[in-house]
Design a protein around this motif. Structure first.
Motif, PDB file in Angstrom:
ATOM      1  N   ASP A   1       6.194 -16.456  -4.771  1.00 18.80           N
ATOM      2  CA  ASP A   1       6.718 -17.379  -3.786  1.00 18.80           C
ATOM      3  C   ASP A   1       7.574 -16.324  -2.781  1.00 18.80           C
ATOM      4  O   ASP A   1       8.509 -15.719  -3.136  1.00 18.80           O
ATOM      5  N   ASP A   2       6.946 -16.348  -1.525  1.00 15.56           N
ATOM      6  CA  ASP A   2       7.674 -15.586  -0.574  1.00 15.56           C
ATOM      7  C   ASP A   2       8.609 -16.383   0.275  1.00 15.56           C
ATOM      8  O   ASP A   2       8.355 -17.031   1.110  1.00 15.56           O
ATOM      9  N   THR A   3       9.915 -16.382  -0.257  1.00 16.85           N
ATOM     10  CA  THR A   3      11.015 -17.321   0.275  1.00 16.85           C
ATOM     11  C   THR A   3      11.338 -16.602   1.877  1.00 16.85           C
ATOM     12  O   THR A   3      11.812 -17.464   2.447  1.00 16.85           O
TER      13      THR A   3
ATOM     14  N   ASP B   1       3.973 -12.636  10.659  1.00 15.40           N
ATOM     15  CA  ASP B   1       3.695 -11.428   9.535  1.00 15.40           C
ATOM     16  C   ASP B   1       4.493  -9.978   9.932  1.00 15.40           C
ATOM     17  O   ASP B   1       4.779  -9.640  10.936  1.00 15.40           O
ATOM     18  N   GLY B   2       5.051  -9.135   8.686  1.00 13.01           N
ATOM     19  CA  GLY B   2       5.462  -8.088   8.675  1.00 13.01           C
ATOM     20  C   GLY B   2       4.671  -7.087   9.638  1.00 13.01           C
ATOM     21  O   GLY B   2       5.415  -6.010  10.194  1.00 13.01           O
TER      22      GLY B   2
ATOM     23  N   HIS C   1       1.816 -10.870   3.389  1.00 10.07           N
ATOM     24  CA  HIS C   1       1.097  -9.606   3.933  1.00 10.07           C
ATOM     25  C   HIS C   1       1.550  -8.300   3.265  1.00 10.07           C
ATOM     26  O   HIS C   1       1.531  -7.319   3.726  1.00 10.07           O
ATOM     27  N   GLU C   2       2.109  -8.629   1.682  1.00  7.73           N
ATOM     28  CA  GLU C   2       2.630  -7.311   1.024  1.00  7.73           C
ATOM     29  C   GLU C   2       1.460  -6.489   0.683  1.00  7.73           C
ATOM     30  O   GLU C   2       0.145  -6.734   0.433  1.00  7.73           O
ATOM     31  N   GLN C   3       1.709  -5.055   0.685  1.00  4.50           N
ATOM     32  CA  GLN C   3       1.080  -3.913  -0.142  1.00  4.50           C
ATOM     33  C   GLN C   3       1.785  -3.177  -0.993  1.00  4.50           C
ATOM     34  O   GLN C   3       2.979  -2.976  -0.569  1.00  4.50           O
ATOM     35  N   ILE C   4       1.226  -2.666  -1.802  1.00  5.72           N
ATOM     36  CA  ILE C   4       2.042  -1.814  -2.554  1.00  5.72           C
ATOM     37  C   ILE C   4       1.780  -0.257  -2.128  1.00  5.72           C
ATOM     38  O   ILE C   4       0.793   0.296  -2.014  1.00  5.72           O
ATOM     39  N   ILE C   5       2.615   0.157  -1.445  1.00  9.21           N
ATOM     40  CA  ILE C   5       2.673   1.588  -0.836  1.00  9.21           C
ATOM     41  C   ILE C   5       3.047   2.810  -1.703  1.00  9.21           C
ATOM     42  O   ILE C   5       3.988   2.812  -2.485  1.00  9.21           O
ATOM     43  N   VAL C   6       2.110   3.718  -1.814  1.00  8.12           N
ATOM     44  CA  VAL C   6       2.213   4.783  -2.658  1.00  8.12           C
ATOM     45  C   VAL C   6       2.226   6.095  -1.935  1.00  8.12           C
ATOM     46  O   VAL C   6       1.761   6.258  -1.022  1.00  8.12           O
ATOM     47  N   LEU C   7       2.824   7.015  -2.745  1.00  6.31           N
ATOM     48  CA  LEU C   7       2.850   8.629  -2.150  1.00  6.31           C
ATOM     49  C   LEU C   7       1.586   8.882  -2.629  1.00  6.31           C
ATOM     50  O   LEU C   7       1.614   9.306  -3.827  1.00  6.31           O
ATOM     51  N   SER C   8       0.494   9.047  -2.035  1.00 10.20           N
ATOM     52  CA  SER C   8      -0.739   9.637  -2.460  1.00 10.20           C
ATOM     53  C   SER C   8      -0.430  11.079  -2.763  1.00 10.20           C
ATOM     54  O   SER C   8      -1.276  11.612  -3.659  1.00 10.20           O
ATOM     55  N   LYS C   9       0.050  11.902  -1.788  1.00  8.32           N
ATOM     56  CA  LYS C   9       0.039  13.444  -2.129  1.00  8.32           C
ATOM     57  C   LYS C   9       0.948  14.010  -1.345  1.00  8.32           C
ATOM     58  O   LYS C   9       1.438  13.298  -0.168  1.00  8.32           O
ATOM     59  N   VAL C  10       1.329  15.199  -1.394  1.00 11.06           N
ATOM     60  CA  VAL C  10       2.226  15.624  -0.508  1.00 11.06           C
ATOM     61  C   VAL C  10       1.255  17.131  -0.111  1.00 11.06           C
ATOM     62  O   VAL C  10       1.021  17.965  -0.795  1.00 11.06           O
TER      63      VAL C  10
ATOM     64  N   CYS D   1       9.728  -1.685   3.002  1.00 13.04           N
ATOM     65  CA  CYS D   1       8.495  -1.695   3.822  1.00 13.04           C
ATOM     66  C   CYS D   1       7.583  -2.635   2.879  1.00 13.04           C
ATOM     67  O   CYS D   1       7.359  -2.263   1.994  1.00 13.04           O
ATOM     68  N   GLN D   2       7.331  -3.812   3.539  1.00 15.23           N
ATOM     69  CA  GLN D   2       6.413  -4.782   2.696  1.00 15.23           C
ATOM     70  C   GLN D   2       4.859  -4.233   2.864  1.00 15.23           C
ATOM     71  O   GLN D   2       3.934  -4.523   2.100  1.00 15.23           O
ATOM     72  N   ASN D   3       4.250  -3.524   4.201  1.00 17.54           N
ATOM     73  CA  ASN D   3       3.097  -2.948   4.108  1.00 17.54           C
ATOM     74  C   ASN D   3       3.096  -1.700   4.842  1.00 17.54           C
ATOM     75  O   ASN D   3       4.252  -1.146   5.512  1.00 17.54           O
ATOM     76  N   ILE D   4       2.014  -1.233   5.084  1.00 14.81           N
ATOM     77  CA  ILE D   4       1.930  -0.035   5.884  1.00 14.81           C
ATOM     78  C   ILE D   4       2.403   0.101   7.310  1.00 14.81           C
ATOM     79  O   ILE D   4       2.896   0.819   7.886  1.00 14.81           O
ATOM     80  N   GLN D   5       1.949  -1.028   7.926  1.00 13.41           N
ATOM     81  CA  GLN D   5       2.584  -1.237   9.206  1.00 13.41           C
ATOM     82  C   GLN D   5       4.059  -1.118   9.477  1.00 13.41           C
ATOM     83  O   GLN D   5       4.754  -0.548  10.319  1.00 13.41           O
ATOM     84  N   GLU D   6       4.601  -1.772   8.562  1.00 13.43           N
ATOM     85  CA  GLU D   6       6.138  -1.749   8.395  1.00 13.43           C
ATOM     86  C   GLU D   6       6.767  -0.427   8.296  1.00 13.43           C
ATOM     87  O   GLU D   6       7.815   0.079   8.806  1.00 13.43           O
ATOM     88  N   LEU D   7       5.918   0.414   7.323  1.00 10.39           N
ATOM     89  CA  LEU D   7       6.325   1.661   7.282  1.00 10.39           C
ATOM     90  C   LEU D   7       6.525   2.516   8.685  1.00 10.39           C
ATOM     91  O   LEU D   7       7.240   3.216   8.689  1.00 10.39           O
ATOM     92  N   VAL D   8       5.234   2.175   9.387  1.00 11.27           N
ATOM     93  CA  VAL D   8       5.225   3.003  10.431  1.00 11.27           C
ATOM     94  C   VAL D   8       6.233   2.790  11.561  1.00 11.27           C
ATOM     95  O   VAL D   8       6.809   3.304  12.228  1.00 11.27           O
ATOM     96  N   ASP D   9       6.422   1.363  11.581  1.00 14.19           N
ATOM     97  CA  ASP D   9       7.436   0.701  12.531  1.00 14.19           C
ATOM     98  C   ASP D   9       8.864   1.365  12.040  1.00 14.19           C
ATOM     99  O   ASP D   9       9.537   1.783  12.905  1.00 14.19           O
TER     100      ASP D   9
END
Length: 459
Positions: free
Chosen positions: A170-172, A178-179, A322-331, A356-364
């Motif tokens: 439930d996304d209250t 969307d984000g 519009h959630e995504q799990i954002i991971v640090l893939s590599k450095v 950040c709920q998704n990759i777009q919010e991270l860029v924002d």
């Protein structure tokens, strides 16, 4: 292979059944060779009845085609303008990709240019295969189990037991925007009630019929009135329907018979199950830290059983927005990120206090909201539930991050600091409204430095 002329093979239908995802398929004995997938299949009258799709290797002419009924369903959704969001494109089977050759598409190194005042449209992603949002169905061939569930009391002669329903968080905080800035409508209260409440199948329900088609104790239905002795899995009644179709379910719940009206939808997995064909990867690079949404192909690429198990708790979770799990893939090793070399597969928790709920919010956040001297990424170590409260941090000087950007991208031959789909419409609008020369607006997309400069965030 074998020549330049059109290749035609002939065969007969040997079986009609469903695949592992319960989608209708037809088995034929006509030869299907590598390169034939996607070719049309004709009947004796020359009408298209399906599309060739796969073959069992090391077997004697066992090939499969997608029936015309399923193909028509996807094409009709496309014709009606139905389109999957970025997060839904890779959640389950399907997601037909259609390109309109009449559209103009101009690309820079990292983002589609402006055509007629809007972002040039990418190929359309049509929603995928539908389902009943259940975890599974158990056959009722056991007399004791049928008696326990109350089927004998009502003289019911068929049905399957539902082992559980898929829960949607439930996304209250959901809003009508969307984000990611796509302007899509979030699920309404009624839709959430349908997904989470009494209007959906629940554990211990007995599904008796779908749209008045009775289901046998073994979970099968009659293939067709003209073929009464052939049966097929009941889920084919659902997977052959398009997203948004309403279906009536005859259900026995707590030994009381009732009718449920459900609206079919495709799976909305929190972790996408596959990558699209020829898809651009979703990513963002900041200070050599490569961020991307968690997907099953990303985990499989690591070829590590430990990593797959660590993230397994997320694999079947459903999204509500519009959630995504954002991971640090590599450095990507550089002097700016000394001390963090080798960090990988860590879950992003926050950036300078922003979640950040998704990759777009991270860029924002990276382009429009960080104004301080440092950028701080906080992580959870992989999907290890025993370390949920652990807080790992990457802290870098923002000025050094910006100065190192072109060096890192050039060294690793990366065209742009983020992918096209990671650009939100809010960010695009902010750039359009910025008070700077047009040439700067058109060339700023390939670097975070360029975007921040246009938006007044400094060099």
């Amino acid at each position: 292979m074998g020549g330049k002329q059109i290749s035609v093979t002939r065969g007969v239908i040997s079986r009609i059944d469903v695949d592992t995802l319960n989608v209708l398929r037809i088995q034929i004995d006509a030869a299907i060779n590598p390169g034939n997938s996607g070719g049309p299949v004709f009947d004796e009258q020359g009408q298209v009845v399906g599309v060739s799709t796969s073959v069992i290797r090391n077997a004697s002419n066992i090939g499969y085609i997608i029936p015309g009924k399923v193909v028509h369903m996807f094409l009709q959704m496309c014709a009606d303008g139905m389109e999957a969001s970025i997060e839904d494109r890779f959640c389950g089977l399907g997601s037909l990709v259609v390109r309109d050759e009449g559209r103009d598409l101009i690309r820079t190194s990292s983002v589609a240019q402006v055509v007629g005042g809007n972002l040039a449209e990418e190929p359309k992603h049509v929603p995928g295969i539908t389902n009943l949002a259940i975890l599974g169905a158990q056959n009722l061939e056991s007399k004791a189990l049928r008696r326990h569930l109350g089927l004998d009391e009502l003289d019911l002669t068929g049905g399957v037991r539902i082992v559980g329903g898929r829960l949607v968080k439930d996304d209250t905080n959901a809003t009508t925007n969307d984000g990611g800035g796509n302007g899509e409508i979030s699920p309404t209260t009624k839709e959430k009630q349908q997904l989470n409440g009494s209007d959906r199948l629940q554990c211990n329900d007995v599904l008796l019929a779908v749209n008045d088609t009775p289901i046998g104790y073994d979970g099968t239905i009659q293939l067709s009135p003209t073929r009464p002795d052939e049966r097929i899995n009941f889920r084919v009644l659902v997977t052959c329907q398009r997203v948004g179709t309403k279906m009536m379910l005859d259900v026995l719940r707590d030994k009381k018979r009732q009718q449920l009206e459900v609206t079919l939808d495709s799976s909305r997995f929190l972790v996408p199950q596959y990558d699209d064909f020829d898809a651009y990867p979703l990513y963002a690079v900041c200070g050599g830290c490569v961020f991307s949404p968690l997907t099953l192909p990303l985990i499989n690429e690591k070829k590590s059983t430990n990593k797959a198990l660590a993230f397994s708790s997320y694999f079947k979770q459903q999204r509500s927005g519009h959630e995504q799990i954002i991971v640090l893939s590599k450095v990507l090793n550089d002097e700016v990120n000394v001390g963090y070399h080798g960090w990988t597969n860590m879950l992003l928790k926050s950036v300078n206090g922003y979640t950040c709920q998704n990759i777009q919010e991270l860029v924002d956040v990276l382009t429009m909201k960080i104004q301080g001297e440092t950028v701080e990424f906080h992580f959870q170590n992989s999907g290890n539930l025993s370390e949920v409260e652990a807080d790992w941090v990457i802290c870098m000087n923002m000025q050094e991050v910006i100065q190192s950007e072109s060096r890192i991208l050039s060294r690793h031959m990366i065209a742009g600091w983020c992918s096209i789909d990671a650009i939100s419409r809010e960010l695009y609008s902010a750039v359009e409204k910025a008070d700077c020369p047009l040439v700067e607006k058109n060339t700023c997309w390939s670097t975070m430095r360029g975007l921040r400069k246009v938006l007044g965030g400094g060099d």
